[in-house]
Scaffold this motif. Structure first.
Motif, PDB file in Angstrom:
ATOM      1  N   TYR A   1      51.490  37.363  51.810  1.00 23.68           N
ATOM      2  CA  TYR A   1      49.878  37.528  52.159  1.00 23.68           C
ATOM      3  C   TYR A   1      49.529  38.883  52.809  1.00 23.68           C
ATOM      4  O   TYR A   1      48.621  39.529  52.515  1.00 23.68           O
ATOM      5  N   LEU A   2      50.619  39.008  53.756  1.00 18.28           N
ATOM      6  CA  LEU A   2      50.350  40.331  54.503  1.00 18.28           C
ATOM      7  C   LEU A   2      50.478  41.521  53.697  1.00 18.28           C
ATOM      8  O   LEU A   2      49.865  42.619  54.033  1.00 18.28           O
ATOM      9  N   THR A   3      51.428  41.674  52.742  1.00 21.15           N
ATOM     10  CA  THR A   3      51.796  42.888  51.787  1.00 21.15           C
ATOM     11  C   THR A   3      50.413  42.737  50.612  1.00 21.15           C
ATOM     12  O   THR A   3      50.477  44.048  50.451  1.00 21.15           O
ATOM     13  N   GLY A   4      50.420  41.760  50.349  1.00 17.22           N
ATOM     14  CA  GLY A   4      49.344  41.645  49.224  1.00 17.22           C
ATOM     15  C   GLY A   4      50.171  41.735  47.865  1.00 17.22           C
ATOM     16  O   GLY A   4      49.846  41.731  46.772  1.00 17.22           O
ATOM     17  N   ASP A   5      51.647  41.402  48.016  1.00 18.75           N
ATOM     18  CA  ASP A   5      52.443  41.655  46.906  1.00 18.75           C
ATOM     19  C   ASP A   5      52.067  40.252  46.271  1.00 18.75           C
ATOM     20  O   ASP A   5      51.816  39.439  46.761  1.00 18.75           O
ATOM     21  N   ASN A   6      52.052  40.377  44.900  1.00 20.66           N
ATOM     22  CA  ASN A   6      52.091  39.150  44.007  1.00 20.66           C
ATOM     23  C   ASN A   6      50.717  38.430  44.039  1.00 20.66           C
ATOM     24  O   ASN A   6      50.558  37.331  43.883  1.00 20.66           O
ATOM     25  N   ILE A   7      49.569  39.447  44.437  1.00 21.30           N
ATOM     26  CA  ILE A   7      48.408  38.792  44.695  1.00 21.30           C
ATOM     27  C   ILE A   7      47.808  38.573  43.460  1.00 21.30           C
ATOM     28  O   ILE A   7      48.219  39.466  42.043  1.00 21.30           O
ATOM     29  N   SER A   8      46.992  37.365  43.051  1.00 22.89           N
ATOM     30  CA  SER A   8      46.452  37.362  41.774  1.00 22.89           C
ATOM     31  C   SER A   8      45.054  37.503  41.683  1.00 22.89           C
ATOM     32  O   SER A   8      44.156  36.843  42.668  1.00 22.89           O
TER      33      SER A   8
ATOM     34  N   LEU B   1      41.372  35.385  42.594  1.00 28.31           N
ATOM     35  CA  LEU B   1      40.118  35.816  43.662  1.00 28.31           C
ATOM     36  C   LEU B   1      39.025  35.963  42.907  1.00 28.31           C
ATOM     37  O   LEU B   1      37.846  36.383  43.503  1.00 28.31           O
ATOM     38  N   GLY B   2      38.920  35.632  41.432  1.00 29.41           N
ATOM     39  CA  GLY B   2      37.873  35.702  40.618  1.00 29.41           C
ATOM     40  C   GLY B   2      37.676  36.578  39.508  1.00 29.41           C
ATOM     41  O   GLY B   2      36.753  36.638  38.804  1.00 29.41           O
ATOM     42  N   LEU B   3      38.376  37.726  39.572  1.00 32.19           N
ATOM     43  CA  LEU B   3      38.269  38.827  38.457  1.00 32.19           C
ATOM     44  C   LEU B   3      38.338  38.044  36.925  1.00 32.19           C
ATOM     45  O   LEU B   3      39.540  37.157  36.847  1.00 32.19           O
TER      46      LEU B   3
ATOM     47  N   ILE C   1      32.901  42.233  32.662  1.00 35.55           N
ATOM     48  CA  ILE C   1      33.947  41.911  33.830  1.00 35.55           C
ATOM     49  C   ILE C   1      33.207  41.342  34.811  1.00 35.55           C
ATOM     50  O   ILE C   1      32.038  42.009  35.642  1.00 35.55           O
ATOM     51  N   PHE C   2      33.529  40.155  35.285  1.00 41.59           N
ATOM     52  CA  PHE C   2      33.021  39.702  36.706  1.00 41.59           C
ATOM     53  C   PHE C   2      33.914  39.895  37.893  1.00 41.59           C
ATOM     54  O   PHE C   2      35.204  39.417  37.675  1.00 41.59           O
ATOM     55  N   GLY C   3      33.716  40.671  39.019  1.00 42.18           N
ATOM     56  CA  GLY C   3      34.600  40.932  39.937  1.00 42.18           C
ATOM     57  C   GLY C   3      34.782  39.893  41.088  1.00 42.18           C
ATOM     58  O   GLY C   3      34.314  38.795  40.954  1.00 42.18           O
ATOM     59  N   LEU C   4      35.112  40.690  42.058  1.00 41.26           N
ATOM     60  CA  LEU C   4      35.399  39.699  43.216  1.00 41.26           C
ATOM     61  C   LEU C   4      34.133  39.679  44.079  1.00 41.26           C
ATOM     62  O   LEU C   4      33.195  40.575  44.035  1.00 41.26           O
ATOM     63  N   LEU C   5      34.060  38.973  45.178  1.00 37.87           N
ATOM     64  CA  LEU C   5      32.877  38.557  45.974  1.00 37.87           C
ATOM     65  C   LEU C   5      33.316  38.700  47.460  1.00 37.87           C
ATOM     66  O   LEU C   5      34.159  38.226  47.812  1.00 37.87           O
ATOM     67  N   LYS C   6      32.096  39.351  48.056  1.00 39.02           N
ATOM     68  CA  LYS C   6      32.634  39.731  49.655  1.00 39.02           C
ATOM     69  C   LYS C   6      32.535  38.317  50.340  1.00 39.02           C
ATOM     70  O   LYS C   6      33.056  38.193  51.227  1.00 39.02           O
ATOM     71  N   GLU C   7      31.718  37.293  50.016  1.00 37.38           N
ATOM     72  CA  GLU C   7      31.526  36.362  50.781  1.00 37.38           C
ATOM     73  C   GLU C   7      32.843  35.538  50.837  1.00 37.38           C
ATOM     74  O   GLU C   7      32.977  34.295  51.732  1.00 37.38           O
ATOM     75  N   ASN C   8      33.839  35.642  49.756  1.00 41.53           N
ATOM     76  CA  ASN C   8      35.093  34.836  49.880  1.00 41.53           C
ATOM     77  C   ASN C   8      36.113  35.557  51.017  1.00 41.53           C
ATOM     78  O   ASN C   8      36.213  36.597  50.601  1.00 41.53           O
ATOM     79  N   LEU C   9      36.196  34.725  51.975  1.00 41.76           N
ATOM     80  CA  LEU C   9      37.192  35.168  53.043  1.00 41.76           C
ATOM     81  C   LEU C   9      38.445  35.464  52.749  1.00 41.76           C
ATOM     82  O   LEU C   9      38.775  35.206  51.609  1.00 41.76           O
ATOM     83  N   GLY C  10      39.097  36.156  53.402  1.00 40.87           N
ATOM     84  CA  GLY C  10      40.733  36.622  53.149  1.00 40.87           C
ATOM     85  C   GLY C  10      40.742  37.882  52.403  1.00 40.87           C
ATOM     86  O   GLY C  10      39.690  38.776  52.572  1.00 40.87           O
ATOM     87  N   TRP C  11      41.622  38.071  51.280  1.00 39.68           N
ATOM     88  CA  TRP C  11      41.731  39.056  50.712  1.00 39.68           C
ATOM     89  C   TRP C  11      40.754  39.493  49.666  1.00 39.68           C
ATOM     90  O   TRP C  11      40.394  40.554  49.841  1.00 39.68           O
ATOM     91  N   SER C  12      39.681  38.669  49.140  1.00 43.23           N
ATOM     92  CA  SER C  12      38.581  39.025  48.385  1.00 43.23           C
ATOM     93  C   SER C  12      37.730  40.053  49.533  1.00 43.23           C
ATOM     94  O   SER C  12      37.269  41.190  49.135  1.00 43.23           O
TER      95      SER C  12
ATOM     96  N   TRP D   1      40.685  47.543  35.827  1.00 40.76           N
ATOM     97  CA  TRP D   1      40.135  47.123  36.682  1.00 40.76           C
ATOM     98  C   TRP D   1      41.377  46.489  37.955  1.00 40.76           C
ATOM     99  O   TRP D   1      41.244  46.491  39.218  1.00 40.76           O
ATOM    100  N   LYS D   2      42.405  45.826  36.934  1.00 35.12           N
ATOM    101  CA  LYS D   2      43.538  45.310  37.803  1.00 35.12           C
ATOM    102  C   LYS D   2      44.218  46.578  38.618  1.00 35.12           C
ATOM    103  O   LYS D   2      44.726  46.416  39.645  1.00 35.12           O
ATOM    104  N   ASN D   3      44.316  47.497  37.663  1.00 33.87           N
ATOM    105  CA  ASN D   3      44.932  48.646  38.218  1.00 33.87           C
ATOM    106  C   ASN D   3      44.330  49.426  39.438  1.00 33.87           C
ATOM    107  O   ASN D   3      44.759  49.672  40.626  1.00 33.87           O
ATOM    108  N   PHE D   4      43.028  49.309  39.512  1.00 30.66           N
ATOM    109  CA  PHE D   4      41.983  49.788  40.542  1.00 30.66           C
ATOM    110  C   PHE D   4      42.314  48.803  41.737  1.00 30.66           C
ATOM    111  O   PHE D   4      42.635  49.419  42.878  1.00 30.66           O
ATOM    112  N   LEU D   5      42.347  47.708  41.421  1.00 32.01           N
ATOM    113  CA  LEU D   5      42.296  46.773  42.460  1.00 32.01           C
ATOM    114  C   LEU D   5      43.706  46.686  43.313  1.00 32.01           C
ATOM    115  O   LEU D   5      44.040  46.445  44.377  1.00 32.01           O
ATOM    116  N   ARG D   6      44.819  47.103  42.439  1.00 34.26           N
ATOM    117  CA  ARG D   6      46.238  47.018  43.027  1.00 34.26           C
ATOM    118  C   ARG D   6      46.156  48.346  43.865  1.00 34.26           C
ATOM    119  O   ARG D   6      46.872  48.322  45.025  1.00 34.26           O
ATOM    120  N   GLY D   7      45.542  49.514  43.611  1.00 29.51           N
ATOM    121  CA  GLY D   7      45.617  50.767  44.433  1.00 29.51           C
ATOM    122  C   GLY D   7      44.854  50.489  45.686  1.00 29.51           C
ATOM    123  O   GLY D   7      45.301  50.741  46.778  1.00 29.51           O
TER     124      GLY D   7
END
Ligand SMILES: [Zn+2]
Ligand SMILES: [Zn+2]
Length: 427
Positions: free
Chosen positions: A207-214, A218-220, A227-238, A305-311
């Motif tokens: 969780y802290l590193t964000g490794d293996n994040i799906s 998160l909604g992508l 493409i439907f992306g992530l939402l800010k109101e979802n707490l945590g990583w999103s 988009w996944k590459n972008f989010l990984r960055g």
């Protein structure tokens, strides 16, 4: 070897004079202690216990090890030799941030390598020799204000982006320390977290590193070519990701461009970046308004988009040394002890002191890890034995670079550092 005898005596005198400054740790008599002595052939002596800090201080003065550690773990019999006989009671959560384990740009300046096979040499942190491809490299890791700042920033990220908001950990349960070399560690002492087993700790690390994040979780998603992306109101990583994207998009275009081209984070080619920049204002509007989450940038499919989010995740996640947090029998450097590879003190710092703390140039004497700074301007004559030495900047003054065989005269604290590093000898 004579250097080791000399350094051991210095450490001994330090412990003698400063014994009252060596702090206690909580549940002192339930901790296992470990030492690395100055004598070359002996590895770590573990499975030791002390009834009270006074006994530990006497030991330090009498035996004066090169390194001193204690466990994050509490045991009823910390001195039992077998783990199963120690009577495990729980383990603090330990997070270790050490620039040994991740890239920092300053290493291109001060980390040196030399190939024993073909004689090539250079800077940075290559896995193997770029000339002959062999991995027999002699490496010299150095330290500077920049990498220690980066390490400190990782601790700040950890505390303010994760431990406080997501885990509800309060400041009084955190113990932060500068390691005395290339990083920091943070110990959380809470009854709740002490109960966690290794698998649960691994989940926290993920969780802290964000490794293996799906990102799918998160909604992508892609539906009918949108493409439907992530939402800010979802707490945590999103939410963390969305806040970070907003922050990045708020910067001047040139800065965004540099970041997107940065190989370490995104590594996009210039066409992709161009397209992104063309659409970035619309994208920012979409996510700040938060009404819809249809992400539309020409040329950006799900993979892009996944590459972008990984960055983005790489910038938010904490660069921690994973095994240290997962292993429930680890020993970590004892606060107030000296680091035998630098002569610097392992210095505890409170969260409020952290932001201004400068390990290599600290003005507050109580927090200063450079304990061998001589008030009498004592100097030493040394000969450099390493192939080459990068610049050493301590207390705002630069020494070096030096070459093998060079004879130098440096202040006491610099001499202690170079001797501890085993890159010079006394003459
Ligand atoms: Zn080579
Ligand atoms: Zn550095």
């Amino acid at each position: 070897m004579t250097e080791h005898i000399y350094l051991k005596r210095l450490f001994q005198a330090y412990y003698q004079e400063e014994q009252n400054e060596i702090p206690s740790v909580s549940s002192f008599n339930l901790r296992e202690f470990g030492f690395i002595p100055w004598e070359k052939k002996v590895f770590m002596k573990r499975h030791m216990k002390f009834e009270n800090p006074r006994d530990l201080r006497s030991y330090l003065i009498q035996d004066t090890p090169r390194h001193l550690y204690s466990s994050g773990t509490l045991y009823l019999q910390p001195d039992a030799r077998e783990m199963e006989n120690k009577n495990y009671q729980g383990c603090d959560l330990i997070i270790d941030i050490d620039v040994d384990h991740f890239y920092t740009p300053c290493k291109e300046k001060h980390d040196l390598w030399y190939c024993k096979e073909c004689g090539a040499e250079g800077t940075g942190m290559p896995e193997k020799c770029p000339e002959c491809n062999k991995s027999k490299l002699t490496k010299l890791n150095w330290v500077c204000d920049d990498c220690l700042d980066i390490a400190k920033n990782e601790i700040m990220k950890l505390v303010y982006n994760f431990l406080i908001p997501d885990f509800g950990i309060s400041e009084k349960d955190m113990r932060i320390a500068f390691s005395g070399h290339r990083g920091y560690h943070l110990k959380v002492e809470s009854e709740e977290l002490r109960k966690l087993n290794s698998d649960e700790r691994r989940e926290i690390v993920d969780y802290l590193t964000g490794d293996n994040i799906s990102f799918e979780l998160l909604g992508l998603t892609e539906r009918s070519n949108q493409i439907f992306g992530l939402l800010k109101e979802n707490l945590g990583w999103s939410q963390k990701i969305m806040n970070k994207i907003e922050k990045i998009l708020d910067q001047p275009t040139e800065q965004i461009e540099t970041l997107l081209l940065d190989k370490f984070y995104f590594g996009f080619n210039s066409n992709v970046v161009k397209s992104f920049l063309n659409y970035k204002d619309d994208f920012l509007k979409t996510i700040t308004e938060g009404k819809r989450n249809i992400w539309a940038i020409e040329g950006f499919g799900l993979t892009m988009w996944k590459n972008f989010l990984r960055g983005i995740v790489k910038q938010i996640g904490v660069e921690l040394d994973e095994p240290v947090s997962i292993d429930i029998h680890r020993l970590i450097r004892y606060p107030g002890s000296l680091h035998g590879k630098t002569g610097f003190k392992t210095q505890e710092i409170s969260l409020s002191e952290l932001e201004d703390f400068k390990p290599l140039d600290e003005e507050n004497e109580k927090l200063d890890p450079i304990v061998f700074k001589s008030k009498k301007n004592l100097t030493h004559k040394l000969e450099v034995v390493a192939e080459a030495l990068p610049i050493t900047k301590i207390k705002g003054v630069e020494y070096g670079p030096y070459k093998k065989g060079e004879k130098i005269e440096v202040p006491h604290h610099i001499a202690v550092f170079l001797l501890c590093k085993e890159v010079a000898k006394t003459i």
